[in-house]
Write a protein that holds these residues in place. Structure first.
Motif, PDB file in Angstrom:
ATOM      1  N   ASN A  49       0.847  -1.185   0.000  1.00 45.58           N
ATOM      2  CA  ASN A  49       0.000   0.000   0.000  1.00 45.58           C
ATOM      3  C   ASN A  49       0.892   1.248   0.000  1.00 45.58           C
ATOM      4  O   ASN A  49       1.810   1.375   0.812  1.00 45.58           O
ATOM      5  N   GLY A  50       0.595   2.198  -0.896  1.00 43.90           N
ATOM      6  CA  GLY A  50       1.402   3.410  -1.013  1.00 43.90           C
ATOM      7  C   GLY A  50       1.380   4.260   0.233  1.00 43.90           C
ATOM      8  O   GLY A  50       2.385   4.884   0.588  1.00 43.90           O
ATOM      9  N   PHE A  51       0.233   4.319   0.923  1.00 42.23           N
ATOM     10  CA  PHE A  51       0.152   5.105   2.154  1.00 42.23           C
ATOM     11  C   PHE A  51       1.002   4.477   3.253  1.00 42.23           C
ATOM     12  O   PHE A  51       1.636   5.183   4.033  1.00 42.23           O
ATOM     13  N   LEU A  52       1.028   3.163   3.323  1.00 48.37           N
ATOM     14  CA  LEU A  52       1.848   2.476   4.316  1.00 48.37           C
ATOM     15  C   LEU A  52       3.333   2.760   4.075  1.00 48.37           C
ATOM     16  O   LEU A  52       4.080   3.042   5.011  1.00 48.37           O
ATOM     17  N   VAL A  53       3.746   2.725   2.825  1.00 47.18           N
ATOM     18  CA  VAL A  53       5.140   3.009   2.486  1.00 47.18           C
ATOM     19  C   VAL A  53       5.487   4.454   2.822  1.00 47.18           C
ATOM     20  O   VAL A  53       6.561   4.735   3.357  1.00 47.18           O
ATOM     21  N   THR A  54       4.591   5.375   2.557  1.00 46.11           N
ATOM     22  CA  THR A  54       4.832   6.784   2.885  1.00 46.11           C
ATOM     23  C   THR A  54       4.966   6.982   4.386  1.00 46.11           C
ATOM     24  O   THR A  54       5.867   7.689   4.856  1.00 46.11           O
ATOM     25  N   ILE A  55       4.106   6.355   5.155  1.00 52.33           N
ATOM     26  CA  ILE A  55       4.175   6.466   6.620  1.00 52.33           C
ATOM     27  C   ILE A  55       5.462   5.847   7.145  1.00 52.33           C
ATOM     28  O   ILE A  55       6.111   6.401   8.039  1.00 52.33           O
ATOM     29  N   MET A  56       5.865   4.720   6.568  1.00 47.88           N
ATOM     30  CA  MET A  56       7.128   4.100   6.980  1.00 47.88           C
ATOM     31  C   MET A  56       8.308   5.003   6.653  1.00 47.88           C
ATOM     32  O   MET A  56       9.227   5.135   7.474  1.00 47.88           O
ATOM     33  N   ASN A  57       8.304   5.634   5.484  1.00 53.81           N
ATOM     34  CA  ASN A  57       9.381   6.562   5.118  1.00 53.81           C
ATOM     35  C   ASN A  57       9.420   7.756   6.053  1.00 53.81           C
ATOM     36  O   ASN A  57      10.498   8.213   6.446  1.00 53.81           O
ATOM     37  N   MET A  58       8.259   8.278   6.405  1.00 57.01           N
ATOM     38  CA  MET A  58       8.214   9.426   7.308  1.00 57.01           C
ATOM     39  C   MET A  58       8.736   9.060   8.694  1.00 57.01           C
ATOM     40  O   MET A  58       9.473   9.831   9.317  1.00 57.01           O
ATOM     41  N   ALA A  59       8.365   7.886   9.189  1.00 57.82           N
ATOM     42  CA  ALA A  59       8.845   7.447  10.501  1.00 57.82           C
ATOM     43  C   ALA A  59      10.348   7.202  10.470  1.00 57.82           C
ATOM     44  O   ALA A  59      11.076   7.594  11.396  1.00 57.82           O
ATOM     45  N   PHE A  60      10.824   6.575   9.396  1.00 62.85           N
ATOM     46  CA  PHE A  60      12.268   6.328   9.259  1.00 62.85           C
ATOM     47  C   PHE A  60      13.029   7.644   9.168  1.00 62.85           C
ATOM     48  O   PHE A  60      14.109   7.795   9.745  1.00 62.85           O
ATOM     49  N   ASN A  61      12.474   8.615   8.456  1.00 62.33           N
ATOM     50  CA  ASN A  61      13.101   9.933   8.353  1.00 62.33           C
ATOM     51  C   ASN A  61      13.167  10.607   9.717  1.00 62.33           C
ATOM     52  O   ASN A  61      14.196  11.186  10.086  1.00 62.33           O
ATOM     53  N   LEU A  62      12.103  10.556  10.472  1.00 60.30           N
ATOM     54  CA  LEU A  62      12.065  11.177  11.798  1.00 60.30           C
ATOM     55  C   LEU A  62      13.152  10.602  12.695  1.00 60.30           C
ATOM     56  O   LEU A  62      13.935  11.343  13.297  1.00 60.30           O
ATOM     57  N   VAL A  63      13.226   9.296  12.762  1.00 58.99           N
ATOM     58  CA  VAL A  63      14.181   8.641  13.659  1.00 58.99           C
ATOM     59  C   VAL A  63      15.611   8.832  13.185  1.00 58.99           C
ATOM     60  O   VAL A  63      16.494   9.223  13.952  1.00 58.99           O
ATOM     61  N   SER A  64      15.853   8.573  11.911  1.00 60.87           N
ATOM     62  CA  SER A  64      17.227   8.648  11.412  1.00 60.87           C
ATOM     63  C   SER A  64      17.751  10.080  11.394  1.00 60.87           C
ATOM     64  O   SER A  64      18.925  10.321  11.714  1.00 60.87           O
ATOM     65  N   GLU A  65      16.916  11.048  11.046  1.00 63.51           N
ATOM     66  CA  GLU A  65      17.382  12.428  11.050  1.00 63.51           C
ATOM     67  C   GLU A  65      17.642  12.921  12.463  1.00 63.51           C
ATOM     68  O   GLU A  65      18.585  13.676  12.697  1.00 63.51           O
ATOM     69  N   TYR A  66      16.839  12.505  13.420  1.00 64.11           N
ATOM     70  CA  TYR A  66      17.078  12.904  14.811  1.00 64.11           C
ATOM     71  C   TYR A  66      18.448  12.415  15.271  1.00 64.11           C
ATOM     72  O   TYR A  66      19.252  13.191  15.811  1.00 64.11           O
ATOM     73  N   PHE A  67      18.720  11.130  15.078  1.00 68.56           N
ATOM     74  CA  PHE A  67      19.995  10.588  15.534  1.00 68.56           C
ATOM     75  C   PHE A  67      21.170  11.166  14.747  1.00 68.56           C
ATOM     76  O   PHE A  67      22.233  11.424  15.305  1.00 68.56           O
ATOM     77  N   TYR A  68      20.996  11.383  13.455  1.00 65.05           N
ATOM     78  CA  TYR A  68      22.053  11.977  12.637  1.00 65.05           C
ATOM     79  C   TYR A  68      22.347  13.398  13.109  1.00 65.05           C
ATOM     80  O   TYR A  68      23.508  13.760  13.306  1.00 65.05           O
ATOM     81  N   ASP A  69      21.290  14.193  13.298  1.00 63.81           N
ATOM     82  CA  ASP A  69      21.497  15.574  13.756  1.00 63.81           C
ATOM     83  C   ASP A  69      22.076  15.612  15.169  1.00 63.81           C
ATOM     84  O   ASP A  69      22.961  16.408  15.464  1.00 63.81           O
ATOM     85  N   ARG A  70      21.576  14.757  16.034  1.00 67.00           N
ATOM     86  CA  ARG A  70      22.004  14.758  17.438  1.00 67.00           C
ATOM     87  C   ARG A  70      23.461  14.362  17.582  1.00 67.00           C
ATOM     88  O   ARG A  70      24.214  14.961  18.350  1.00 67.00           O
ATOM     89  N   HIS A  71      23.896  13.343  16.850  1.00 70.39           N
ATOM     90  CA  HIS A  71      25.232  12.805  17.066  1.00 70.39           C
ATOM     91  C   HIS A  71      26.273  13.281  16.056  1.00 70.39           C
ATOM     92  O   HIS A  71      27.452  13.344  16.391  1.00 70.39           O
ATOM     93  N   ILE A  72      25.877  13.599  14.862  1.00 75.32           N
ATOM     94  CA  ILE A  72      26.853  13.991  13.847  1.00 75.32           C
ATOM     95  C   ILE A  72      26.872  15.502  13.636  1.00 75.32           C
ATOM     96  O   ILE A  72      27.925  16.126  13.667  1.00 75.32           O
ATOM     97  N   VAL A  73      25.704  16.103  13.434  1.00 74.10           N
ATOM     98  CA  VAL A  73      25.675  17.532  13.145  1.00 74.10           C
ATOM     99  C   VAL A  73      25.970  18.354  14.400  1.00 74.10           C
ATOM    100  O   VAL A  73      26.826  19.242  14.388  1.00 74.10           O
ATOM    101  N   PHE A  74      25.289  18.065  15.499  1.00 71.11           N
ATOM    102  CA  PHE A  74      25.435  18.869  16.721  1.00 71.11           C
ATOM    103  C   PHE A  74      26.119  18.120  17.849  1.00 71.11           C
ATOM    104  O   PHE A  74      26.098  18.573  18.993  1.00 71.11           O
TER     105      PHE A  74
END
Length: 67
Positions: free
Chosen positions: A29-54
């Motif tokens: 389902n396209g909506f399921l894939v979009t929600i999974m991408n959004m959740a993955f983006n939220l988690v991965s960007e948080y950890f990337y920003d927290r540990h690498i950027v800042f």
């Protein structure tokens, strides 16, 4: 800002290609894939920003170092 651009230079093509594969080839389902991408983006960007950027600039003021 360059570090964030590098994150999205890798994140965007990977999730786009993977999302297209899941929807078109496997019939997910396209909506399921979009929600999974959004959740993955939220988690991965948080950890990337927290540990690498800042990572080296968090808790560097004097009040956070004294206990």
């Amino acid at each position: 800002m360059l570090k964030v651009a590098l994150f999205y230079a890798a994140f965007t093509p990977i999730t786009t290609l993977l999302g297209d594969y899941l929807v078109e080839s496997l019939g997910w389902n396209g909506f399921l894939v979009t929600i999974m991408n959004m959740a993955f983006n939220l988690v991965s960007e948080y950890f990337y920003d927290r540990h690498i950027v800042f990572g080296k600039t968090i808790d560097t003021n004097k009040s956070s170092q004294t206990e």
